[in-house]
Design an enzyme around this catalytic site. Structure first.
Site, PDB file in Angstrom:
ATOM      1  N   GLU A 167     -20.783   1.107   5.936  1.00 47.55           N
ATOM      2  CA  GLU A 167     -21.353   1.430   4.613  1.00 47.55           C
ATOM      3  C   GLU A 167     -22.863   1.636   4.625  1.00 47.55           C
ATOM      4  OE1 GLU A 167     -19.881  -1.690   2.049  1.00 47.55           O
ATOM      5  OE2 GLU A 167     -17.786  -1.145   2.431  1.00 47.55           O
ATOM      6  N   ASN A 209     -17.805   3.273   9.677  1.00 49.35           N
ATOM      7  CA  ASN A 209     -16.822   3.028   8.612  1.00 49.35           C
ATOM      8  C   ASN A 209     -17.503   3.066   7.248  1.00 49.35           C
ATOM      9  OD1 ASN A 209     -14.066   2.094   7.965  1.00 49.35           O
ATOM     10  ND2 ASN A 209     -15.049   0.206   7.268  1.00 49.35           N
ATOM     11  N   HIS A 246     -10.343   3.523  -0.403  1.00 50.06           N
ATOM     12  CA  HIS A 246      -9.983   2.710  -1.573  1.00 50.06           C
ATOM     13  C   HIS A 246      -9.871   3.682  -2.755  1.00 50.06           C
ATOM     14  CE1 HIS A 246     -10.700  -1.104   0.455  1.00 50.06           C
ATOM     15  NE2 HIS A 246     -11.871  -0.676   0.859  1.00 50.06           N
ATOM     16  N   GLU A 275      -8.976   1.048   5.317  1.00 50.85           N
ATOM     17  CA  GLU A 275      -8.863   0.020   4.275  1.00 50.85           C
ATOM     18  C   GLU A 275      -8.048   0.548   3.094  1.00 50.85           C
ATOM     19  OE1 GLU A 275     -12.690  -1.677   3.244  1.00 50.85           O
ATOM     20  OE2 GLU A 275     -13.373  -1.602   5.321  1.00 50.85           O
ATOM     21  N   ASP A 277      -6.032   1.349   0.039  1.00 47.52           N
ATOM     22  CA  ASP A 277      -5.311   0.796  -1.104  1.00 47.52           C
ATOM     23  C   ASP A 277      -5.398   1.812  -2.229  1.00 47.52           C
ATOM     24  OD1 ASP A 277      -7.958   0.267  -1.905  1.00 47.52           O
ATOM     25  OD2 ASP A 277      -7.759  -1.903  -1.662  1.00 47.52           O
TER      26      ASP A 277
HETATM   27  O1  G2I Z   1     -14.806  -4.784  -0.960  1.00 46.45           O
HETATM   28  C1  G2I Z   1     -13.678  -4.283  -0.324  1.00 46.45           C
HETATM   29  C2  G2I Z   1     -13.963  -3.923   1.096  1.00 46.45           C
HETATM   30  C3  G2I Z   1     -14.909  -2.751   1.154  1.00 46.45           C
HETATM   31  N1  G2I Z   1     -15.152  -2.316   2.510  1.00 46.45           N
HETATM   32  C4  G2I Z   1     -15.625  -3.368   3.410  1.00 46.45           C
HETATM   33  C5  G2I Z   1     -14.716  -4.579   3.342  1.00 46.45           C
HETATM   34  O2  G2I Z   1     -15.239  -5.598   4.169  1.00 46.45           O
HETATM   35  C6  G2I Z   1     -14.547  -5.062   1.936  1.00 46.45           C
HETATM   36  O3  G2I Z   1     -13.707  -6.227   1.980  1.00 46.45           O
HETATM   37  C7  G2I Z   1     -13.932  -7.190   0.992  1.00 46.45           C
HETATM   38  C8  G2I Z   1     -12.915  -8.283   1.120  1.00 46.45           C
HETATM   39  O4  G2I Z   1     -11.653  -7.759   0.885  1.00 46.45           O
HETATM   40  C9  G2I Z   1     -13.206  -9.383   0.090  1.00 46.45           C
HETATM   41  O5  G2I Z   1     -12.360 -10.502   0.346  1.00 46.45           O
HETATM   42  O6  G2I Z   1     -15.232  -7.695   1.137  1.00 46.45           O
HETATM   43  C10 G2I Z   1     -15.559  -8.595   0.092  1.00 46.45           C
HETATM   44  C11 G2I Z   1     -17.004  -8.984   0.207  1.00 46.45           C
HETATM   45  O7  G2I Z   1     -17.834  -7.879   0.273  1.00 46.45           O
HETATM   46  C12 G2I Z   1     -14.652  -9.799   0.173  1.00 46.45           C
HETATM   47  O8  G2I Z   1     -14.908 -10.657  -0.907  1.00 46.45           O
HETATM   48  C13 G2I Z   1     -15.350 -11.929  -0.577  1.00 46.45           C
HETATM   49  C14 G2I Z   1     -15.891 -12.578  -1.836  1.00 46.45           C
HETATM   50  O9  G2I Z   1     -16.987 -11.787  -2.308  1.00 46.45           O
HETATM   51  C15 G2I Z   1     -16.369 -13.950  -1.530  1.00 46.45           C
HETATM   52  O10 G2I Z   1     -16.780 -14.581  -2.705  1.00 46.45           O
HETATM   53  C16 G2I Z   1     -15.251 -14.739  -0.850  1.00 46.45           C
HETATM   54  O11 G2I Z   1     -15.745 -15.993  -0.432  1.00 46.45           O
HETATM   55  O12 G2I Z   1     -14.301 -12.709  -0.054  1.00 46.45           O
HETATM   56  C17 G2I Z   1     -14.733 -13.966   0.355  1.00 46.45           C
HETATM   57  C18 G2I Z   1     -13.581 -14.689   1.070  1.00 46.45           C
HETATM   58  O13 G2I Z   1     -12.463 -14.760   0.244  1.00 46.45           O
END
Ligand code: G2I
Length: 483
Positions: A167, A209, A246, A275, A277
């Site tokens: 990103e 990515n 996404h 990724e 969805d």
């Molecule tokens: O945002 C969707 C994805 C976009 N592309 C990069 C990916 O790395 C990203 O993944 C998401 C995860 O699916 C989430 O699970 O990235 C988020 C953070 O940027 C993740 O969220 C985080 C929450 O913000 C935190 O509060 C939490 O502690 O997930 C953490 C673990 O559950």
């Protein structure tokens, strides 16, 4: 679409072992080229493997104790991505103090079942640990490169593809880089990260990515395209583009998606949907999943698809019900459409490598003998048995009663389209499972054939695979043959 009875299997140690073995065997069978033509496979991973592709899911370590989740994961997918566990804040919470505990849980789960692992992600403006967030300039550049080197080295040999940089471009119409502390260290931070990643893990494919690079007419897509083109022109190591994909009402599946996939592929990189969805429900959602799969299948270098989670309730956007399974584990209409589309792919022929005959085509016309290969390849290693590859044991981690071996396969002066490594195991040793390859035989002389995704190795380049065994490893002399 009933709940699978396997989800209720008694979880005794013996049953788990038997179940793991069955899954490993099933995964191996699925990944072999020798699936009968047009066979309708019953899982996403096996259906994708018919055309040499993988089908993966983002996995959260804290869900590995949820039996409904794990049963779907083990049954349907042959690749995983750690959803958060390999990110910068997770792996280097204090500067130079690395923590791979949760990343390892996911990697070990995958490897013990023959699944590939996508690494996500080495350098990103987001989810930085606190100490890094407050850094700038030279100190940050060095810290970032150290992070890339340490993490990619730790997982060397186990990662199929790394999202090296995530990103880095801004949204909107400018096509500019996203402002971040990493970007402020200098515009060359991305290529510096890729060079460090290549040095640390030469066998992993290195991806850039991003999201919102799906629509060919968007400025951000063009910016990513220009980055890849520039890297390829200047010899900066890059092997793949990751389209997060996404999709929702604000960023819908674009009708020119296939153009985007094929345009990136034409630059000479693999295209991975990393990724996926798709928010929505019912037939509308199912149709979009079908379109995405069909677009990937139409582009030879679109090598695999990863969905960002297993069930709707596992999704970061659970309210948009964007995945393939309901929370109770039931398959959705989108699942059926995805599976049917994967099954409609043209299978890789049973004896694909010999029949596609790269030796009769490319070498004479593209004249590799006139360029680099003569000066480098011949002195280093006369190819054994007339093959154009060599193999070596990189490491053996031994413990009482078992070991893990990592091996490198290096192409000679010509690219390979497939390879086989043959090796005599020490007496009493046996292969229990392999990753990034298919094992045939478990004792005595065993053979490891490339997985669907790593048969092609460029001239002079290499890939890695590994296996776990019982007994004692060591003293193994692999030989390699290729076509
Ligand atoms: O945002 C969707 C994805 C976009 N592309 C990069 C990916 O790395 C990203 O993944 C998401 C995860 O699916 C989430 O699970 O990235 C988020 C953070 O940027 C993740 O969220 C985080 C929450 O913000 C935190 O509060 C939490 O502690 O997930 C953490 C673990 O559950």
């Amino acid at each position: 679409m009933t709940h699978q009875s396997v989800g209720r299997r008694t979880r005794t140690g013996r049953a788990l072992l038997a179940s793991a073995a069955a899954v490993a065997v099933a995964a191996s069978a699925a990944l072999l080229y020798a699936t009968s033509a047009s066979a309708a496979e019953s899982t996403l991973g096996a259906a994708a493997a018919q055309s040499g592709r993988y089908f993966g899911a983002a996995v959260a370590a804290n869900k590995l104790s949820d039996s409904t989740y794990v049963n779907i994961l083990n049954r349907e997918f042959n690749s995983v991505t750690a959803e958060n566990e390999m990110k910068l804040d997770a792996t280097e919470p204090q500067q130079n103090q690395f923590n791979f505990t949760n990343g390892d849980r996911i990697v070990n789960h995958a490897i013990s079942r023959g699944m590939a692992v996508r690494g996500h992600t080495l350098a990103w403006h987001s989810q930085q640990p606190g100490w890094m967030q407050s850094m700038e300039g030279t100190a940050l550049r060095q810290a970032m490169l150290n992070h890339v080197t340490q993490v990619a080295s730790y997982y060397r040999g186990k990662i199929h593809s790394w999202d090296v940089v995530n990103e880095a471009f801004a949204d909107g119409s400018t096509g500019a880089r996203r402002d971040s502390n990493l970007q402020r260290t200098g515009n060359d931070w991305i290529e510096a990260a890729f060079r460090a990643a290549r040095a640390a893990d030469p066998g992993a494919k290195l991806c850039y990515n991003d999201y919102n690079i799906d629509n060919w007419s968007w400025a951000k897509t063009q910016a990513a395209y220009n980055l890849v083109r520039d890297f390829k022109q200047r010899g900066v190591p890059i092997d793949c583009i990751g389209l997060q994909s996404h999709f929702n009402s604000g960023s819908p599946y674009p009708s020119n998606y296939r153009t985007t996939l094929s345009s990136f592929a034409a630059l000479g990189v693999d295209v991975q949907i990393t990724e996926l969805d798709i928010e929505g429900s019912g037939s509308t959602q199912a149709n979009t999943y079908r379109n995405v799969v069909n677009d990937c299948l139409a582009v030879a270098r679109c090598t695999g698809i990863t969905v960002w989670g297993v069930r709707d309730c596992d999704s970061w956007r659970s309210g948009g019900t964007p995945l393939l399974f309901e929370c109770n584990g039931n398959k959705k209409q989108a699942y059926d459409a995805t599976l049917a589309a994967l099954n409609s792919a043209t299978p890789v022929p049973t004896t694909a490598p010999p029949t596609t005959a790269p030796p009769t085509t490319a070498p004479p016309t593209t004249a590799p003998p006139t360029t680099a290969p003569p000066t480098t390849a011949p002195p280093t290693s006369p190819p054994p048995g007339g093959g154009s590859c060599t193999a070596s044991v990189i490491s053996i981690d031994q413990w009482p009663g078992g070991f893990v071996a990592n091996l490198r396969v290096t192409a000679g002066s010509a690219a390979t389209s497939s390879w086989t490594v043959t090796m005599a195991l020490p007496s009493g040793a046996a292969v229990t499972n392999a990753w990034n390859s298919q094992a045939s035989g478990s004792t005595g002389t065993v053979r490891f054939t490339n997985a669907p995704w790593n048969g092609q190795i460029g001239a002079g380049q290499s890939t890695q695979f590994g296996f776990q065994g019982t007994g004692t490893g060591g003293g193994m002399t692999p030989t390699c043959s290729s076509s």
